[in-house]
Design an enzyme around this catalytic site. Structure first.
Site, PDB file in Angstrom:
ATOM      1  N   GLU A 161       1.102   5.694  11.448  1.00  0.00           N
ATOM      2  CA  GLU A 161       2.121   4.697  10.967  1.00  0.00           C
ATOM      3  C   GLU A 161       3.292   5.021  11.333  1.00  0.00           C
ATOM      4  O   GLU A 161       3.796   5.534  12.259  1.00  0.00           O
ATOM      5  CB  GLU A 161       1.998   5.197   9.232  1.00  0.00           C
ATOM      6  CG  GLU A 161       0.705   4.596   8.565  1.00  0.00           C
ATOM      7  CD  GLU A 161       0.862   3.279   8.538  1.00  0.00           C
ATOM      8  OE1 GLU A 161       1.579   2.573   7.846  1.00  0.00           O
ATOM      9  OE2 GLU A 161      -0.060   2.679   9.103  1.00  0.00           O
ATOM     10  N   ARG A 162       4.501   3.824  10.999  1.00  0.00           N
ATOM     11  CA  ARG A 162       5.814   4.120  11.578  1.00  0.00           C
ATOM     12  C   ARG A 162       6.391   5.377  11.102  1.00  0.00           C
ATOM     13  O   ARG A 162       6.504   5.860  10.045  1.00  0.00           O
ATOM     14  CB  ARG A 162       6.430   2.890  10.755  1.00  0.00           C
ATOM     15  CG  ARG A 162       5.791   1.716  11.132  1.00  0.00           C
ATOM     16  CD  ARG A 162       6.157   0.396  10.160  1.00  0.00           C
ATOM     17  NE  ARG A 162       5.240  -0.895  10.355  1.00  0.00           N
ATOM     18  CZ  ARG A 162       4.202  -0.859   9.700  1.00  0.00           C
ATOM     19  NH1 ARG A 162       3.791   0.021   8.760  1.00  0.00           N
ATOM     20  NH2 ARG A 162       3.603  -2.084   9.790  1.00  0.00           N
ATOM     21  N   LYS A 209       0.895  -1.087  -0.086  1.00  0.00           N
ATOM     22  CA  LYS A 209       0.144  -0.134   0.122  1.00  0.00           C
ATOM     23  C   LYS A 209       0.837   1.231   0.068  1.00  0.00           C
ATOM     24  O   LYS A 209       0.810   2.290  -0.815  1.00  0.00           O
ATOM     25  CB  LYS A 209      -0.789   0.083   1.222  1.00  0.00           C
ATOM     26  CG  LYS A 209      -1.904  -1.109   1.325  1.00  0.00           C
ATOM     27  CD  LYS A 209      -2.870  -0.785   2.492  1.00  0.00           C
ATOM     28  CE  LYS A 209      -2.079  -0.946   3.831  1.00  0.00           C
ATOM     29  NZ  LYS A 209      -1.662  -2.218   4.329  1.00  0.00           N
TER      30      LYS A 209
END
Length: 463
Positions: A181-182, A155
């Protein structure tokens, strides 16, 4: 700043109850505690003197009896020309170490969607330069497209590739919003965009995985406020990339649980539909400009019937479903061509030829899917000659619809390709006419336009 003061009466994780003896702050007000180190957003008024809020920062060091100041304003973010090429957190603080902001004004993150009377009603296709998307799942200018997939099917890579392709041939502004997210991904993206020279037309805003749920829940609204400024005030088209909408829903679920609300199906918050709508409805195409949004949506356990995926589907004009099976076969981008769909794929919008070709490609791939069981049990030789031709066409189409990405050049060693819609349609049409039936399948794998396959085949014959 108003001097309306309150006192902390209870703290449960990120949820804080505060007592005010004079004026009760309205919902969405931002409160400060511990000398401005801790920020709390009011989510509910419990009674005439108490409010319940969610902390947007960690609550370490906050104690009962601590003094809380009502700022008299909601959460604000900076907008204006000065935010371009910068990277922000949910409070609008620059986190890229590039010095203070200039030429900005501050606006509330809570804004109403544009009224229907201002919305544009014409449909235009938005080209991405990615063959599989432009041919089978055309995106809408000012529309919302979702990238659905489980963990590790590509993605974020696909999102990064779209940023790269679109900034090159688009005059607008790109806003990247990282929700839960990271931080590694944010840092890599910032570096890649800087190296590609596209940062001057880009804004990044992050609410990372390690931040409290309140901050992850509000970062999407903050990004939309920035996008609305460029659309409404500067009349520019905006490309809004969100990674990942599931984390927004998840943050809402955590907030809801902390607030003591009764969970609904599969533990999701009872207000999920409303919360998602309040975010999604602000993404719109108006008479001033368009916000085109591409959103990654993590699908828990690859289950597309999960309530988070189902609720998100209903807002989108195009759904791009990524498949783990195609990824394992090395067919990148790993788009499931039969499950993905777009409301733009009608003869009135994309044109008769494009529509007819897309339908024929889908039909060919669907027939191949039906024949796979027979091939697995009896072998390809047992098929009727016309079925064998269908399989050959479908396999060549699958390989032609793979594409080398600029975002993965350093891993794959293959130079990225941007393919025009005309070249993509031309290639598919020629494969369906059996012009490439004598070519090996691998000649069509990871190429741009179909002319490259002819070059590859010539090399093979000459050797």
């Amino acid at each position: 700043m108003s001097s309306n003061l309150g006192t902390v009466v209870s703290i449960r994780g990120s949820v804080v109850d505060i007592q005010f003896d004079v004026d009760l702050p309205p919902i969405h007000s931002l409160l400060q505690a511990n000398n401005g180190k801790i920020f709390i957003e009011v989510l509910a008024q419990i009674d005439a003197h108490r409010v319940r809020g969610i902390a947007l920062t960690p609550t370490q060091g906050l104690a009962r009896g601590a003094e809380v100041v009502d700022t008299g304003e909601p959460l604000l973010v900076p907008v204006g020309g000065g935010i371009l090429s910068r990277m922000f957190d949910v409070f609008g603080n620059a986190i890229d170490r590039e010095g203070p902001l200039s030429n900005v004004e501050w606006r509330s993150v809570h804004r109403a969607p544009p009224p229907l009377s201002r919305r544009s009603t014409k449909s235009e296709v938005f080209e991405t330069g990615i063959k599989a998307i432009d041919v089978l799942v055309p995106l809408e200018r000012g529309g919302k497209a979702g990238l659905f997939g489980g963990a590790g099917v590509g993605k974020t890579v696909l999102l990064t590739e779209m940023i790269h392709n679109m900034i090159g041939h688009q005059e607008g502004v790109s806003i990247f919003c990282g929700i839960g997210e990271r931080c590694r991904e944010g840092e890599e993206l910032y570096r890649d965009m800087k190296d590609a020279g596209v940062l001057p037309n880009m804004v990044m805003i992050f609410g990372q995985m390690n931040e409290p749920p309140g901050s992850r829940f509000r970062v999407g609204h903050a990004a939309l406020t920035m996008a609305e400024y460029f659309r409404d005030d500067e009349h520019r088209d905006v490309l809004l990339l969100m990674d990942n909408i599931f984390r927004f829903i998840q943050a809402g679920m955590e907030v809801s649980g902390l607030m003591g609300q009764m969970p609904s199906r599969l533990g999701y918050q009872p207000t999920m539909g409303t919360e998602l709508s309040s975010l999604e409805e602000r993404i719109a195409n108006t008479d001033a400009g368009a916000i085109t949004s591409i959103q990654a949506v993590y699908v828990p356990a690859d289950d597309l019937t999960d309530p988070a995926a189902v609720h998100t589907f209903s807002h989108l004009s195009a759904s791009i479903v990524l498949s783990r099976k195609r990824a394992s076969e090395g067919l990148y981008p790993a788009i499931d061509l039969l499950q993905s769909s777009s409301k733009m794929a009608t003869p009135g919008i994309v044109g008769e030829r494009h529509y007819r070709l897309a339908q024929e490609i889908r039909r060919t791939l669907a027939q191949y899917e039906d024949l796979k069981d027979i091939i697995a049990m009896l072998g390809l030789e047992q098929l009727a000659p016309e079925d064998r031709n269908v399989v050959a066409r479908a396999r060549r189409l699958e390989r032609f619809l793979t594409q080398p990405f600029f975002a993965t050049e350093q891993f794959s060693g293959i130079q990225g390709k941007l393919v025009s819609l005309e070249d993509s349609l031309d290639g598919c049409e020629r494969i369906l006419r059996d012009e490439f039936k004598d070519y090996p399948e691998r000649a069509l794998y990871m190429i741009g336009a179909i002319s490259e396959a002819e070059g590859k085949a010539d090399l093979r014959h000459s050797s």
